[in-house]
Scaffold this active site. Structure first.
Site, short mmCIF file in Angstrom:
data_model
loop_
_atom_site.label_atom_id
_atom_site.label_comp_id
_atom_site.label_asym_id
_atom_site.label_seq_id
_atom_site.Cartn_x
_atom_site.Cartn_y
_atom_site.Cartn_z
N TYR A 24 2.25 0.63 101.44
CA TYR A 24 2.47 0.10 100.09
C TYR A 24 3.06 -1.31 100.15
O TYR A 24 2.63 -2.22 99.43
CB TYR A 24 3.38 1.04 99.28
CG TYR A 24 3.76 0.44 97.95
CD1 TYR A 24 2.82 0.34 96.92
CD2 TYR A 24 5.03 -0.07 97.74
CE1 TYR A 24 3.15 -0.25 95.72
CE2 TYR A 24 5.37 -0.66 96.53
CZ TYR A 24 4.43 -0.76 95.54
OH TYR A 24 4.75 -1.36 94.34
N PRO A 77 10.29 -10.54 92.80
CA PRO A 77 10.42 -9.14 92.40
C PRO A 77 9.48 -8.25 93.20
O PRO A 77 8.28 -8.52 93.28
CB PRO A 77 9.97 -9.17 90.92
CG PRO A 77 9.05 -10.35 90.83
CD PRO A 77 9.57 -11.36 91.82
N SER A 106 12.51 -6.25 89.78
CA SER A 106 11.25 -5.75 89.24
C SER A 106 11.49 -4.73 88.13
O SER A 106 12.44 -3.96 88.17
CB SER A 106 10.46 -5.07 90.37
OG SER A 106 9.42 -4.28 89.84
N GLN A 128 12.24 -9.43 86.07
CA GLN A 128 10.77 -9.48 86.00
C GLN A 128 10.28 -8.44 85.00
O GLN A 128 10.62 -7.27 85.09
CB GLN A 128 10.16 -9.21 87.38
CG GLN A 128 8.63 -9.21 87.38
CD GLN A 128 8.05 -7.82 87.16
OE1 GLN A 128 8.63 -6.83 87.61
NE2 GLN A 128 6.94 -7.72 86.45
N TYR A 130 7.21 -6.44 82.91
CA TYR A 130 5.86 -6.02 82.58
C TYR A 130 5.91 -5.59 81.12
O TYR A 130 6.87 -4.92 80.70
CB TYR A 130 5.42 -4.82 83.43
CG TYR A 130 5.04 -5.16 84.86
CD1 TYR A 130 4.04 -6.09 85.13
CD2 TYR A 130 5.66 -4.53 85.93
CE1 TYR A 130 3.68 -6.38 86.45
CE2 TYR A 130 5.31 -4.82 87.25
CZ TYR A 130 4.31 -5.76 87.49
OH TYR A 130 3.95 -6.05 88.77
N THR A 156 5.29 -11.32 84.30
CA THR A 156 4.15 -11.27 85.23
C THR A 156 2.86 -11.19 84.43
O THR A 156 2.67 -10.26 83.63
CB THR A 156 4.30 -10.06 86.18
OG1 THR A 156 5.52 -10.24 86.89
CG2 THR A 156 3.14 -9.98 87.17
N LYS A 230 4.83 -15.84 85.71
CA LYS A 230 4.52 -15.60 87.12
C LYS A 230 3.08 -15.11 87.25
O LYS A 230 2.70 -14.11 86.62
CB LYS A 230 5.47 -14.54 87.68
CG LYS A 230 5.12 -14.04 89.08
CD LYS A 230 6.20 -13.11 89.59
CE LYS A 230 5.95 -12.63 91.00
NZ LYS A 230 4.95 -11.58 91.11
N HIS A 254 0.35 -12.64 93.29
CA HIS A 254 0.96 -11.31 93.39
C HIS A 254 0.96 -10.83 94.85
O HIS A 254 0.76 -9.64 95.12
CB HIS A 254 0.21 -10.32 92.50
CG HIS A 254 1.06 -9.25 91.89
ND1 HIS A 254 1.35 -9.17 90.54
CD2 HIS A 254 1.70 -8.19 92.45
CE1 HIS A 254 2.10 -8.11 90.30
NE2 HIS A 254 2.33 -7.48 91.45
N ASP A 285 4.96 -18.57 95.30
CA ASP A 285 5.21 -17.51 96.29
C ASP A 285 3.90 -17.12 96.96
O ASP A 285 2.82 -17.55 96.55
CB ASP A 285 5.92 -16.30 95.66
CG ASP A 285 5.02 -15.45 94.76
OD1 ASP A 285 3.77 -15.53 94.85
OD2 ASP A 285 5.57 -14.68 93.95
N GLY A 286 4.00 -16.33 98.04
CA GLY A 286 2.82 -15.83 98.74
C GLY A 286 2.67 -16.39 100.13
O GLY A 286 2.41 -17.58 100.30
N GLY A 287 2.88 -15.54 101.12
CA GLY A 287 2.59 -15.92 102.50
C GLY A 287 3.65 -16.78 103.17
O GLY A 287 3.42 -17.25 104.29
N ARG A 309 7.57 -9.82 100.61
CA ARG A 309 7.59 -8.84 101.71
C ARG A 309 8.71 -9.09 102.72
O ARG A 309 9.34 -8.12 103.17
CB ARG A 309 6.24 -8.80 102.41
CG ARG A 309 5.12 -8.21 101.54
CD ARG A 309 3.81 -8.20 102.27
NE ARG A 309 2.69 -7.76 101.45
CZ ARG A 309 2.04 -8.54 100.58
NH1 ARG A 309 2.38 -9.81 100.43
NH2 ARG A 309 1.03 -8.06 99.87
C1 LIG Z 1 5.57 -4.15 97.78
C2 LIG Z 1 5.43 -5.20 96.73
C3 LIG Z 1 5.78 -4.89 95.43
C4 LIG Z 1 5.68 -5.85 94.43
N1 LIG Z 1 6.10 -5.55 93.17
C5 LIG Z 1 6.02 -6.49 92.20
C6 LIG Z 1 6.50 -6.23 90.90
O1 LIG Z 1 7.00 -5.15 90.60
N2 LIG Z 1 6.38 -7.20 89.96
C7 LIG Z 1 5.83 -8.43 90.25
O2 LIG Z 1 5.75 -9.29 89.38
N3 LIG Z 1 5.40 -8.71 91.50
C8 LIG Z 1 5.49 -7.79 92.46
N4 LIG Z 1 5.07 -8.09 93.73
C9 LIG Z 1 4.62 -9.46 94.05
C10 LIG Z 1 5.79 -10.33 94.49
O3 LIG Z 1 6.65 -10.62 93.43
C11 LIG Z 1 5.33 -11.66 95.09
O4 LIG Z 1 4.45 -12.28 94.18
C12 LIG Z 1 4.67 -11.52 96.44
O5 LIG Z 1 5.24 -10.47 97.19
C13 LIG Z 1 4.78 -12.82 97.23
O6 LIG Z 1 4.08 -12.75 98.43
P1 LIG Z 1 4.74 -12.42 99.85
O7 LIG Z 1 5.00 -10.95 99.85
O8 LIG Z 1 3.68 -12.83 100.79
O9 LIG Z 1 6.02 -13.24 99.97
C14 LIG Z 1 5.17 -7.14 94.74
C15 LIG Z 1 4.82 -7.44 96.06
C16 LIG Z 1 4.95 -6.49 97.05
C17 LIG Z 1 4.59 -6.85 98.45
#
Ligand SMILES: Cc1cc2nc3c(=O)[nH]c(=O)nc-3n(C[C@H](O)[C@H](O)[C@H](O)COP(=O)(O)O)c2cc1C
Length: 365
Positions: A24, A77, A106, A128, A130, A156, A230, A254, A285-287, A309
């Site tokens: 997950y 989040p 979150s 954050q 929804y 989001t 976001k 995301h 965000d991301g990576g 992550r």
């Molecule tokens: C396990 C997991 C749960 C997440 N849950 C949410 C969430 O509840 N709400 C949300 O807006 N983004 C959620 N995200 C997205 C993160 O906020 C974020 O955009 C993303 O993890 C960034 O990328 P990274 O994991 O590579 O740093 C989630 C991401 C992961 C990996």
């Protein structure tokens, strides 16, 4: 063995977490092309270091929306953190406070808004959001976040439904029976599988897929808190966002968990920064897994970055201390990149310090 970088924590977390929560946390949508791209796109950008500059005194501090921070490294989040550690969101929020950054909670948390506020009263926190089909329930969440002293709402906008996360479907993902989405009491708001991914089924049943720009306007007017959007990935949507009165944009796909094959966030950051200019802060965000990635995002115009992550991996490995370690690792690596690129202050990082690898094609040499 000492854990010295984010990937060390990732490896360790993969060893200690049970399969379903690990899948997950780790996975992305579809064939996970964007998941790989989010990280690999950073590797195609090189840093251009300047030398013979006095870098003996350096500073990673910055200010975001009036909040002073230790570094422009914030916590994204992420849902259901008690699967990583029994203190869950409370531990993450405390670590954010110790480091002096912002913790984003979150909606799908396994500790309640009030538990997090009581555990980490001094931490700067964003909530954050929804938007649920049940608007009264949504309003109740907003009011509770306001009452608990959260500093902004992060709406989001990329999740009218959840992406196709294959491993969650294979695992028939659901929350372990001893855990709950802690902000809700109604049993229909628990995450249980009816045969596929329980979280995907939950989202389809509960989230408002009619969400549109009028709802953003509604939220900006309804909430006392600044609203940050976001999940913006195009300059067209960034331009529309500006008209809503929102106070910030997070360029995000995301964590590659929604629509597979969209670009890496660092690839679209420049077009969004160009559309927004200096009107409101653009974040990304991301990576992001290295301090050099943070450096590159700032060079392309982000005011701050969020990590998702890596925080979960730190939490799984060593709770509050593990999250703090992740934040310190990224800050120290950023500080080192600054020193070695000839920079003493965050505000000096700009585009002249980076170059894309395509500039080194043989045909261009
Ligand atoms: C396990 C997991 C749960 C997440 N849950 C949410 C969430 O509840 N709400 C949300 O807006 N983004 C959620 N995200 C997205 C993160 O906020 C974020 O955009 C993303 O993890 C960034 O990328 P990274 O994991 O590579 O740093 C989630 C991401 C992961 C990996």
């Amino acid at each position: 063995m000492a854990l010295v970088c984010v990937s060390d924590y990732e490896k360790k977390a993969s060893e200690i977490l049970p399969k379903t929560p690990w899948d997950y946390y780790r996975s992305g949508a579809g064939a996970e092309l964007t998941l790989k791209l989010n990280e690999s796109a950073y590797k195609r950008i090189r840093i251009r270091p300047r030398v013979l500059i006095d870098v003996s005194k350096r500073n990673t501090k910055c200010n975001l929306l009036g909040i002073d921070l230790n570094a422009p490294i914030l916590i994204a989040p992420t849902a259901m953190q008690k699967m990583a550690h029994f203190d869950g969101e409370m531990a993450t929020a405390k670590a954010a406070g110790n480091f002096n950054t912002i913790y984003t909670m979150s909606t799908l948390s396994t500790c309640s808004i009030e538990e997090v506020e009581n555990a980490a009263p001094g931490t700067n926190k964003f909530y954050q959001l929804y938007i649920y089909k049940d608007r009264e329930l949504t309003k109740n969440l907003i009011c509770r976040a306001e009452k608990a002293g959260f500093k902004a709402l992060v709406l989001t906008v990329d999740a009218p439904i959840f992406g196709q996360r294959r491993s969650d479907v294979r695992n028939k993902f659901e929350l372990p029976s001893h855990l709950r989405l802690a902000n809700f009491t109604d049993e229909k708001l628990f995450v249980q599988s009816a045969g596929g991914s329980g979280i995907s089924e939950y989202v389809s049943a509960q989230f408002d897929a009619t969400l549109n720009w009028n709802d953003v306007q509604w939220l900006v007017n309804f909430s006392k808190l600044p609203v940050i959007l976001k999940g913006i990935m195009t300059y067209e949507d960034a331009s529309l966002a500006l008209k809503t009165g929102c106070k910030g944009i997070i360029v995000s796909n995301h964590g590659a968990r929604q629509l597979d094959t969209v670009p890496a966030t660092i690839e679209v950051l420049p077009e969004i920064v160009k559309a927004v200019g200096s009107q409101i802060p653009v974040m990304v965000d991301g990576g992001i897994r290295n301090g050099t990635d943070v450096f590159k995002a700032l060079a392309l115009g982000a005011k701050a970055i969020f990590v998702g992550r890596p925080i979960l991996y730190g939490l799984a490995v060593n709770g509050e201390k593990g999250v703090e370690s992740i934040l310190n690792i990224l800050r120290d690596e950023l500080d080192s990149a600054m020193a070695l690129a000839g920079i003493t202050n965050i505000s000096e990082i700009n585009k002249s310090f980076i170059v894309h690898e395509s500039n080194f094609c043989v045909s261009k040499l």
